[in-house]
Design a protein around this motif. Structure first.
Motif, PDB file in Angstrom:
ATOM      1  N   ARG A  77      62.047  36.592  53.870  1.00  0.00           N
ATOM      2  CA  ARG A  77      62.906  35.525  53.372  1.00  0.00           C
ATOM      3  C   ARG A  77      62.043  34.517  52.622  1.00  0.00           C
ATOM      4  O   ARG A  77      60.815  34.548  52.690  1.00  0.00           O
ATOM      5  CB  ARG A  77      63.628  34.801  54.526  1.00  0.00           C
ATOM      6  N   THR A  78      62.686  33.605  51.906  1.00  0.00           N
ATOM      7  CA  THR A  78      61.982  32.468  51.325  1.00  0.00           C
ATOM      8  C   THR A  78      62.670  31.184  51.776  1.00  0.00           C
ATOM      9  O   THR A  78      63.897  31.113  51.795  1.00  0.00           O
ATOM     10  CB  THR A  78      61.969  32.510  49.781  1.00  0.00           C
ATOM     11  N   TYR A  79      61.871  30.195  52.161  1.00  0.00           N
ATOM     12  CA  TYR A  79      62.397  28.909  52.592  1.00  0.00           C
ATOM     13  C   TYR A  79      61.651  27.800  51.868  1.00  0.00           C
ATOM     14  O   TYR A  79      60.420  27.827  51.751  1.00  0.00           O
ATOM     15  CB  TYR A  79      62.261  28.724  54.102  1.00  0.00           C
ATOM     16  N   THR A  80      62.390  26.804  51.405  1.00  0.00           N
ATOM     17  CA  THR A  80      61.786  25.674  50.708  1.00  0.00           C
ATOM     18  C   THR A  80      60.887  24.882  51.648  1.00  0.00           C
ATOM     19  O   THR A  80      61.243  24.639  52.805  1.00  0.00           O
ATOM     20  CB  THR A  80      62.877  24.750  50.146  1.00  0.00           C
ATOM     21  N   ALA A  99      75.527  34.086  60.684  1.00  0.00           N
ATOM     22  CA  ALA A  99      75.342  35.411  60.094  1.00  0.00           C
ATOM     23  C   ALA A  99      73.924  35.613  59.570  1.00  0.00           C
ATOM     24  O   ALA A  99      73.633  36.642  58.966  1.00  0.00           O
ATOM     25  CB  ALA A  99      76.342  35.621  58.954  1.00  0.00           C
ATOM     26  N   GLY A 100      73.053  34.639  59.793  1.00  0.00           N
ATOM     27  CA  GLY A 100      71.695  34.709  59.269  1.00  0.00           C
ATOM     28  C   GLY A 100      70.720  35.276  60.280  1.00  0.00           C
ATOM     29  O   GLY A 100      70.383  34.613  61.273  1.00  0.00           O
ATOM     30  N   LEU A 101      70.259  36.479  60.066  1.00  0.00           N
ATOM     31  CA  LEU A 101      69.350  37.144  60.994  1.00  0.00           C
ATOM     32  C   LEU A 101      68.078  36.341  61.225  1.00  0.00           C
ATOM     33  O   LEU A 101      67.684  36.069  62.364  1.00  0.00           O
ATOM     34  CB  LEU A 101      69.000  38.541  60.461  1.00  0.00           C
ATOM     35  N   VAL A 102      67.427  35.920  60.142  1.00  0.00           N
ATOM     36  CA  VAL A 102      66.139  35.239  60.273  1.00  0.00           C
ATOM     37  C   VAL A 102      66.315  33.791  60.726  1.00  0.00           C
ATOM     38  O   VAL A 102      65.536  33.292  61.542  1.00  0.00           O
ATOM     39  CB  VAL A 102      65.348  35.319  58.951  1.00  0.00           C
ATOM     40  N   SER A 103      67.338  33.113  60.221  1.00  0.00           N
ATOM     41  CA  SER A 103      67.536  31.721  60.641  1.00  0.00           C
ATOM     42  C   SER A 103      67.853  31.646  62.143  1.00  0.00           C
ATOM     43  O   SER A 103      67.400  30.735  62.836  1.00  0.00           O
ATOM     44  CB  SER A 103      68.639  31.059  59.826  1.00  0.00           C
ATOM     45  N   LYS A 104      68.618  32.614  62.646  1.00  0.00           N
ATOM     46  CA  LYS A 104      68.895  32.653  64.086  1.00  0.00           C
ATOM     47  C   LYS A 104      67.619  32.935  64.876  1.00  0.00           C
ATOM     48  O   LYS A 104      67.400  32.367  65.947  1.00  0.00           O
ATOM     49  CB  LYS A 104      69.950  33.718  64.393  1.00  0.00           C
TER      50      LYS A 104
END
Length: 257
Positions: A77-80, A99-104
């Motif tokens: 993923r990319t995060y600011t 619904a966010g796999l990585v954010s969860k």
């Protein structure tokens, strides 16, 4: 700043931006009901690659089985990056999406001491450091993250070389519970005369008091921009959900931007 050896190390790190490095989660800080900040420091304790305020960090993680559908595999993923470059850490301020796999995974699993991997920062959306025009930072929801990095950079410049360059920080949230960095930006406005904060809540709760934390009930729209911004030659930066971006873009075009 620092020694010649540290400067050389920082330059070397910045050149090799495609290499994957291991980072330790140094701290986790809750910014709102759905957004938390994750502070990352290099495991090898070498210099951080520098970046422009507004750029993002590509990361990769292996999400454990049982977290969500699609877990057990390597995910990118990319995060600011939500802080101006300090040379000490990267701050990723991430919204938990059901619904966010990585954010969860970040919100439900990562804790101080855990490891993630990342490449060097990159991206085409960043602050124009050379401009001297007043700046308008427009954001909605988690779109506040690049604006935080830009605001910190601009105020850092102002602290070193006071010019009184006006910074308008205009942010839209659902309510106080969803308002990330609210206390921080309001505090910055009291510390810097050139920094003006204007917050809107679309669905304020009973605990939200108009004039304390937010200035208007509603959304950022043409009328608000027309009333709040005097005629001037501004640099505008815009980030947020798709509908927010489109509506504010159209409002700015109507104003002749």
């Amino acid at each position: 700043t620092g020694s010649w050896e540290e400067a050389e190390e920082a330059l070397s790190t910045s050149k090799d931006r495609n290499a994957w490095r291991r980072y330790v989660v140094a701290k986790v800080e809750k910014e709102s009901k759905s957004i938390s900040s994750f502070y990352l420091v290099p495991e090898d304790k070498k210099a951080l690659a520098d970046y422009e305020p507004g750029q993002h960090l590509p990361i990769r993680v292996r999400v454990p089985n049982g977290i969500s559908k699609g877990a057990g595999q390597e995910v990118r993923r990319t995060y600011t990056i939500s802080n101006a470059f300090s040379g000490r850490y990267y701050r990723l301020s991430i919204k938990r999406e059901e619904a966010g796999l990585v954010s969860k995974y970040f919100h439900d699993c990562l804790k101080p001491g855990d490891i993630i991997e990342a490449q060097g920062p990159r991206g085409d959306f960043y602050l124009d450091r050379e401009s001297t025009r007043p700046v308008v930072l427009l954001s909605g929801g988690v779109g506040v993250t690049p604006m935080m990095a830009m605001a910190e950079e601009l105020l850092g410049q102002e602290k070193k070389f006071p010019r009184g360059r006006k910074i308008h920080f205009i942010h839209g949230s659902r309510n106080g519970n969803e308002h990330a960095f609210g206390k921080y930006t309001n505090a910055l406005a009291t510390w810097f005369d050139c920094f003006e904060v204007y917050n809107t809540y679309s669905q304020p709760e009973f605990s939200d008091v108009l004039g304390k934390g937010f200035q208007v009930q509603g959304r950022i729209d043409l009328n608000l921009l027309r009333e709040h911004l005097s005629l001037d030659d501004y640099d505008f930066y815009l980030c947020g959900p798709q509908k927010f971006m489109q509506s504010v873009y159209e409002a700015l075009r109507t104003l002749g931007v």
